[in-house]
Design an enzyme around this catalytic site. Structure first.
Site, PDB file in Angstrom:
ATOM      1  N   GLU A   1       4.082  -4.645  -0.515  1.00  0.00           N
ATOM      2  CA  GLU A   1       3.578  -4.412  -2.007  1.00  0.00           C
ATOM      3  C   GLU A   1       2.686  -3.357  -1.945  1.00  0.00           C
ATOM      4  OE1 GLU A   1       1.936  -8.410  -1.525  1.00  0.00           O
ATOM      5  OE2 GLU A   1       3.755  -9.232  -2.335  1.00  0.00           O
ATOM      6  N   LYS A   2       3.411  -2.143  -2.309  1.00  0.00           N
ATOM      7  CA  LYS A   2       2.645  -0.738  -2.214  1.00  0.00           C
ATOM      8  C   LYS A   2       1.521  -0.764  -3.075  1.00  0.00           C
ATOM      9  CE  LYS A   2       4.678   2.616  -0.261  1.00  0.00           C
ATOM     10  NZ  LYS A   2       6.271   2.902  -0.451  1.00  0.00           N
ATOM     11  N   THR A   3       1.730  -1.221  -4.436  1.00  0.00           N
ATOM     12  CA  THR A   3       0.639  -1.743  -5.244  1.00  0.00           C
ATOM     13  C   THR A   3      -0.397  -0.799  -5.792  1.00  0.00           C
ATOM     14  OG1 THR A   3       0.889  -3.683  -3.899  1.00  0.00           O
ATOM     15  CG2 THR A   3      -0.990  -3.579  -5.138  1.00  0.00           C
ATOM     16  N   THR A   4      -1.208  -1.517  -6.774  1.00  0.00           N
ATOM     17  CA  THR A   4      -2.561  -1.002  -6.941  1.00  0.00           C
ATOM     18  C   THR A   4      -3.156  -2.241  -7.369  1.00  0.00           C
ATOM     19  OG1 THR A   4      -1.572   0.514  -8.400  1.00  0.00           O
ATOM     20  CG2 THR A   4      -3.738   0.409  -8.652  1.00  0.00           C
TER      21      THR A   4
END
Lengths: 212, 280
Positions: A11-14
């Site tokens: 979940e590389k995500t922000t």
């Protein structure tokens, strides 16, 4: 012909959380990837740890889910022993202990946020490596790099709940536009003495900026 | 000191990865390569599996091809595994891993169900599976689609080898997952009727079968509703073996024989020994 799921799911995500007087606003995107494939485009990265304590998860999906489950159990047990609502700092400490002890094996960047009767709304960040620190505003995940400037210039102390929601939604939108590993919908949660309110902003309802 | 009875027969793991078999495996590898052979490749189900939640329950689907490298090891293997009367699980990845993992959790879940006196819940099976897979840090190559109906309604989970799970209305896994997901993203609607859901799953698996080399043969379906399970194996024989249009045998005399010599081999018996079988 290698099956997609042998790559670990990230979940590389922000992710983002903001304190305001009376509570916190938390936000996250909804994309989980295995390599270049989006395994889940509607992920819920805002995970309840206790009634008024949530965490935003970024990094390895398996690691953060397992850590969150373990901390939920430990905090629930602690809360029953104490016979009162646990402190947000306690939850953050439990995350920190686990993330620091197993720092070589884990890849987890977590933002813990919530409301407790003693200190009100609080945001603690536990990045990769296992540090823990309290911040009025915290961003995390691969998309956070693109919005540090926006956050630093637009954050003002003593914003209202609605201003915090707008601030978080806009910051996340900007990050999702520029970061390939973030996307989908924007999930928001407001935690206060009254409880938790959750919102979803779908793709076509995101705030519009002139260049994006 | 009183010890609470445990509901699972499995060995209690103090934590972390169990390295018991690693030394043994290393010795075996060394022995085998000394003889000039290579150790057999794990049989993988290069697969298409999927599941969908519809109005009354869940529909799970799977293809039936099991591959060993580039060869089809089994043309009709069963990838939809029993977990409990109301919960079934499709498995992609290493065939042995999916088979054994689902059997272990099925066994533990039955004991748990007897202990609680209730029908098992899908969330319980999900927890047990994810905690076991996380413990093995992805070395158990089992990618699962878990579906079932319990007291809280129909549920569908996708479970990855590293131990992360997603709870979604429709999921696909395996090498053919992208082809199947394309079908789902096009035609999925919430609260479908049973026939429409079965058609959708059948078409998603078919997309995997015809567009992915690792998937093939037939389509199995499993329809789970409250109180009833339809295990349709096969639901659709998508790849029937063709009928040869003629006989390809060569007639006697096609190859002309020029000369024929017969040389008898005179063998003498040197030693004769009888070993009785231990039938006691």
């Amino acid at each position: 012909m290698d099956p997609v799921e042998f790559l670990s799911k990230l979940e590389k995500t922000t992710i983002m959380a903001v304190e305001f007087d009376g509570g916190v606003v938390m936000g996250a995107d909804s994309r989980t990837t295995t390599g270049a494939y989006i395994a889940n485009r509607v992920t819920d990265k805002l995970t309840p740890i206790h009634e008024r304590i949530f965490c935003c998860r970024s990094g390895s999906a398996a690691d953060t889910q397992a850590i969150a489950d373990a901390v939920t159990y430990q905090l629930g047990f602690h809360s029953i022993e104490l016979d009162e609502a646990p402190l947000v700092q306690t939850a953050a400490s439990l995350f920190r202990d686990m993330c620091y002890r197993y720092r070589e094996e884990l890849m987890a960047g977590i933002i813990v946020a919530g409301w407790d009767p003693r200190r009100g709304g609080q945001v603690y960040t536990v990045p990769v490596g296992g540090m823990m620190t309290r911040q009025p505003v915290s961003v995390g995940g691969s998309g956070s790099s693109y919005i540090y400037g926006y956050v630093d210039s637009n954050y003002r102390p003593a914003m209202s709940k609605e201003e915090c929601l707008k601030f978080t939604a806009e910051a996340l939108t900007l990050a999702m536009e520029r970061d390939g590993s973030s996307g989908g919908v924007v999930r928001l949660a407001v935690i206060s003495e009254q409880g938790v309110e959750r919102q979803v902003i779908l793709g076509n309802q995101l705030p519009k900026f002139s260049t994006v | 000191r009183r010890i609470m009875a445990t509901v699972s027969v499995c060995k209690y793991y103090p934590g972390g990865f169990s390295f018991d078999n690693c030394k043994r495996n290393a010795l075996l590898e060394a022995d085998i390569s000394k003889l000039g052979f290579s150790s057999p490749a794990a049989r993988k189900t290069g697969t298409t599996i999927c599941g969908v939640v519809y109005k009354d329950g869940v529909v799970l689907g799977a293809d039936t091809r099991a591959t060993e490298g580039m060869i089809v090891a089994d043309k009709n293997c069963s990838k939809i595994h029993y977990i409990s009367p109301n919960i079934y699980c499709c498995g992609a990845g290493t065939a042995a891993d999916t088979e054994m993992t689902t059997q272990i959790i099925s066994s533990n879940l039955e004991l748990h169900s007897l202990s609680t006196g209730r029908l098992p819940r899908v969330a319980t099976a999900n927890r047990m599976l994810k905690q076991m897979l996380f413990r093995y840090q992805g070395y158990i190559g089992a990618a699962l689609v878990l579906g079932g109906v319990d007291c809280n309604g129909p549920h569908l989970y996708s479970i990855y080898p590293h131990g992360s799970t997603d709870k979604l209305p429709y999921v696909t896994m395996g090498s053919g997952s992208l082809a199947a997901m394309a079908v789902f993203e096009d035609r999925y609607r919430p609260n479908m009727e049973e026939e429409e859901a079965k058609r959708l799953v059948r078409d998603a698996i078919a997309a995997g079968i015809f567009n992915d080399l690792g998937s093939g043969s037939n389509i199995d379906l499993c329809v789970i509703t409250k109180g009833k399970v339809d295990y349709l194996r096969p639901h659709d024989v998508a790849n029937k073996k063709g009928v040869r249009t003629g006989s390809y045998r060569y007639k006697h005399g096609t190859t002309g024989v020029l000369t024929k010599t017969v040389t008898p081999l005179n063998l003498e018996v040197v030693e004769e020994s009888v070993q009785t079988m231990d039938t006691s």
